[in-house]
Design a protein around this motif. Structure first.
Motif, mmCIF file in Angstrom:
data_model
loop_
_atom_site.group_PDB
_atom_site.id
_atom_site.type_symbol
_atom_site.label_atom_id
_atom_site.label_comp_id
_atom_site.label_asym_id
_atom_site.label_seq_id
_atom_site.Cartn_x
_atom_site.Cartn_y
_atom_site.Cartn_z
ATOM 1 N N GLU A 8 0.836 -1.208 0.000
ATOM 2 C CA GLU A 8 0.000 0.000 0.000
ATOM 3 C C GLU A 8 0.870 1.256 0.000
ATOM 4 O OE1 GLU A 8 -3.349 0.233 2.589
ATOM 5 O OE2 GLU A 8 -4.257 -1.542 1.699
ATOM 6 N N LEU A 9 1.680 1.429 1.030
ATOM 7 C CA LEU A 9 2.457 2.673 1.145
ATOM 8 C C LEU A 9 3.690 2.627 0.252
ATOM 9 C CD1 LEU A 9 2.374 3.415 4.978
ATOM 10 C CD2 LEU A 9 0.890 4.288 3.180
ATOM 11 N N MET A 10 4.056 3.799 -0.268
ATOM 12 C CA MET A 10 5.294 3.924 -1.048
ATOM 13 C C MET A 10 6.314 4.622 -0.142
ATOM 14 S SD MET A 10 3.579 4.866 -4.714
ATOM 15 C CE MET A 10 5.085 4.830 -5.687
ATOM 16 N N TYR A 19 9.295 8.274 -8.203
ATOM 17 C CA TYR A 19 7.902 8.643 -8.516
ATOM 18 C C TYR A 19 7.755 10.160 -8.591
ATOM 19 C CZ TYR A 19 2.853 8.477 -8.659
ATOM 20 O OH TYR A 19 1.547 8.616 -9.065
ATOM 21 N N GLY A 52 -4.302 10.061 -0.586
ATOM 22 C CA GLY A 52 -3.146 9.420 -1.226
ATOM 23 C C GLY A 52 -2.456 10.389 -2.164
ATOM 24 N N GLY A 54 0.586 11.571 -2.400
ATOM 25 C CA GLY A 54 1.956 11.349 -2.855
ATOM 26 C C GLY A 54 2.733 12.654 -2.900
ATOM 27 N N GLY A 76 0.222 8.326 3.708
ATOM 28 C CA GLY A 76 0.835 7.598 4.819
ATOM 29 C C GLY A 76 2.333 7.476 4.696
ATOM 30 N N SER A 77 2.903 7.983 3.606
ATOM 31 C CA SER A 77 4.348 7.846 3.387
ATOM 32 C C SER A 77 5.071 9.160 3.665
ATOM 33 C CB SER A 77 4.615 7.400 1.941
ATOM 34 O OG SER A 77 5.951 7.691 1.577
ATOM 35 N N GLY A 102 -0.688 10.337 7.424
ATOM 36 C CA GLY A 102 -1.544 9.391 8.141
ATOM 37 C C GLY A 102 -1.979 8.257 7.242
ATOM 38 N N PHE A 103 -2.165 7.101 7.850
ATOM 39 C CA PHE A 103 -2.614 5.910 7.128
ATOM 40 C C PHE A 103 -4.131 5.935 7.015
ATOM 41 C CE2 PHE A 103 -3.713 1.425 6.675
ATOM 42 C CZ PHE A 103 -2.830 1.038 5.681
ATOM 43 N N ILE A 104 -4.614 5.670 5.827
ATOM 44 C CA ILE A 104 -6.065 5.665 5.578
ATOM 45 C C ILE A 104 -6.544 4.207 5.579
ATOM 46 C CG2 ILE A 104 -7.862 6.300 3.906
ATOM 47 C CD1 ILE A 104 -5.722 8.371 2.795
ATOM 48 N N SER A 120 -6.081 10.414 -6.735
ATOM 49 C CA SER A 120 -5.514 9.966 -8.012
ATOM 50 C C SER A 120 -4.536 8.816 -7.777
ATOM 51 C CB SER A 120 -4.799 11.163 -8.661
ATOM 52 O OG SER A 120 -3.794 10.730 -9.534
ATOM 53 N N SER A 121 -4.758 7.722 -8.481
ATOM 54 C CA SER A 121 -3.844 6.563 -8.441
ATOM 55 C C SER A 121 -3.612 6.039 -7.027
ATOM 56 C CB SER A 121 -2.496 6.929 -9.095
ATOM 57 O OG SER A 121 -2.667 7.037 -10.465
ATOM 58 N N LEU A 126 -4.732 0.012 -2.643
ATOM 59 C CA LEU A 126 -5.447 -0.507 -1.471
ATOM 60 C C LEU A 126 -5.705 -2.004 -1.596
ATOM 61 C CD1 LEU A 126 -8.012 2.400 -1.070
ATOM 62 C CD2 LEU A 126 -5.988 1.946 0.351
HETATM 63 C C1 LIG Z 1 0.768 5.966 -6.867
HETATM 64 S S1 LIG Z 1 0.841 7.129 -5.561
HETATM 65 C C2 LIG Z 1 -0.247 8.387 -6.153
HETATM 66 C C3 LIG Z 1 0.169 9.756 -5.693
HETATM 67 C C4 LIG Z 1 -0.618 10.922 -6.282
HETATM 68 N N1 LIG Z 1 -2.015 10.919 -5.877
HETATM 69 C C5 LIG Z 1 -0.525 10.924 -7.791
HETATM 70 O O1 LIG Z 1 -1.537 10.723 -8.476
HETATM 71 O O2 LIG Z 1 0.587 11.144 -8.314
HETATM 72 C C6 LIG Z 1 -0.118 6.367 -4.278
HETATM 73 C C7 LIG Z 1 0.094 7.016 -2.921
HETATM 74 O O3 LIG Z 1 -0.851 6.504 -1.987
HETATM 75 C C8 LIG Z 1 -0.193 6.323 -0.744
HETATM 76 N N2 LIG Z 1 -0.944 5.305 0.014
HETATM 77 C C9 LIG Z 1 -1.210 4.037 -0.360
HETATM 78 N N3 LIG Z 1 -1.968 3.413 0.549
HETATM 79 C C10 LIG Z 1 -2.190 4.297 1.546
HETATM 80 C C11 LIG Z 1 -2.960 4.265 2.749
HETATM 81 N N4 LIG Z 1 -3.646 3.170 3.117
HETATM 82 N N5 LIG Z 1 -2.999 5.380 3.511
HETATM 83 C C12 LIG Z 1 -2.344 6.503 3.139
HETATM 84 N N6 LIG Z 1 -1.612 6.599 2.000
HETATM 85 C C13 LIG Z 1 -1.543 5.514 1.210
HETATM 86 C C14 LIG Z 1 1.209 5.899 -1.100
HETATM 87 O O4 LIG Z 1 2.119 6.110 -0.048
HETATM 88 C C15 LIG Z 1 1.477 6.769 -2.331
HETATM 89 O O5 LIG Z 1 2.076 7.985 -1.972
#
Ligand SMILES: C[S@@+](CC[C@H](N)C(=O)[O-])C[C@H]1O[C@@H](n2cnc3c(N)ncnc32)[C@H](O)[C@@H]1O
Length: 222
Positions: A8-10, A19, A52, A54, A76-77, A102-104, A120-121, A126
């Motif tokens: 999930e998290l990057m 990225y 999310g 990023g 969350g990252s 924060g983690f969602i 977005s993305s 998830l």
């Molecule tokens: C592919 S990136 C997309 C970033 C941005 N929205 C974009 O479109 O460029 C996905 C992001 O979601 C975050 N993420 C994934 N699962 C998460 C969760 N459960 N809670 C919070 N952040 C999360 C990751 O850390 C990452 O930064």
């Protein structure tokens, strides 16, 4: 092809850097335009939530296209938010875009509801897609504009490999790997439609917008 989840998290620093520095111009520049097309009569001022976020490239593009909007951008990252904070500062948008780590689900999202929710993305990261749809339900009210662009899963691994070659051939190996894994982790439009019905969000629509993207959009009806 069956879905294969990815982490999930990057959170890895190299991954976040690749990225944050990648060229997403063609997809990301289209999102605020599509949003404007889908919501032509929107109000000039709004509180928006980005789930999310990023490195905030999409958040910044929405803020520039909608000067009356302020944003809470959640991820969350910490590694990603470091790039997000720097990008927001460079764009001189620190007053309108507040970053929240924060983690969602469970992240400390400040407002009870928002006028706009973008994400977005994020969906394809998830493991349980209802996390996104329930978060949208929890932080929306009647009339909230929802805009969720994401990848859609190709039919085969060979097609995913061909997309990586076509769109990311010049990118670093870590980004090519992540893109491939994301294509395998993405949902199909039909799967997303079923998720929306299950979440009680049948008013949202799913539209294919490119060979690898779809958008979920609409106003909350409640
Ligand atoms: C592919 S990136 C997309 C970033 C941005 N929205 C974009 O479109 O460029 C996905 C992001 O979601 C975050 N993420 C994934 N699962 C998460 C969760 N459960 N809670 C919070 N952040 C999360 C990751 O850390 C990452 O930064």
């Amino acid at each position: 092809m069956k879905r294969t989840v990815e982490p999930e998290l990057m959170s890895d620093a190299k991954q976040a850097k690749a990225y944050a520095q990648a060229d997403f111009e063609s997809a990301h520049s289209s999102y605020p335009k599509l949003f404007a097309k889908k919501f032509p009569k929107r109000s000039q001022r709004a509180h928006a939530l980005d789930l999310g976020c990023g490195p905030c490239d999409v958040t910044i593009r929405f803020a520039q296209a909608n000067p009356g909007y302020s944003f809470h951008a959640v991820d969350g990252s910490a590694a990603m938010l470091k790039f997000g904070r720097a990008a927001v500062r460079r764009a001189k948008l620190s007053r309108r875009i507040k970053l929240i780590e924060g983690f969602i689900p469970g992240a400390p999202i400040p407002h009870r509801t928002y006028d706009v929710i973008i994400s977005s993305s994020f969906l394809h990261h998830l493991h349980e897609p209802q996390v996104l749809w329930q978060t949208i339900r929890n932080y929306s009210k009647a009339g909230t504009m929802v805009f969720v662009p994401d990848l859609r899963r190709p039919a085969t691994k060979a097609k995913a490999r061909a997309m990586v070659k076509k769109y990311a051939d010049d990118e670093p190996a870590v980004l090519r790997r992540d893109f491939y894994n994301s294509l395998l982790a993405a949902f199909t439009p039909a799967e997303v439609r079923r998720q929306l019905l299950r979440a009680g969000l049948g008013e949202l629509r799913v539209e294919i917008v490119s060979d690898r993207h779809m958008i979920v959009f609409g106003k909350i009806a409640r």
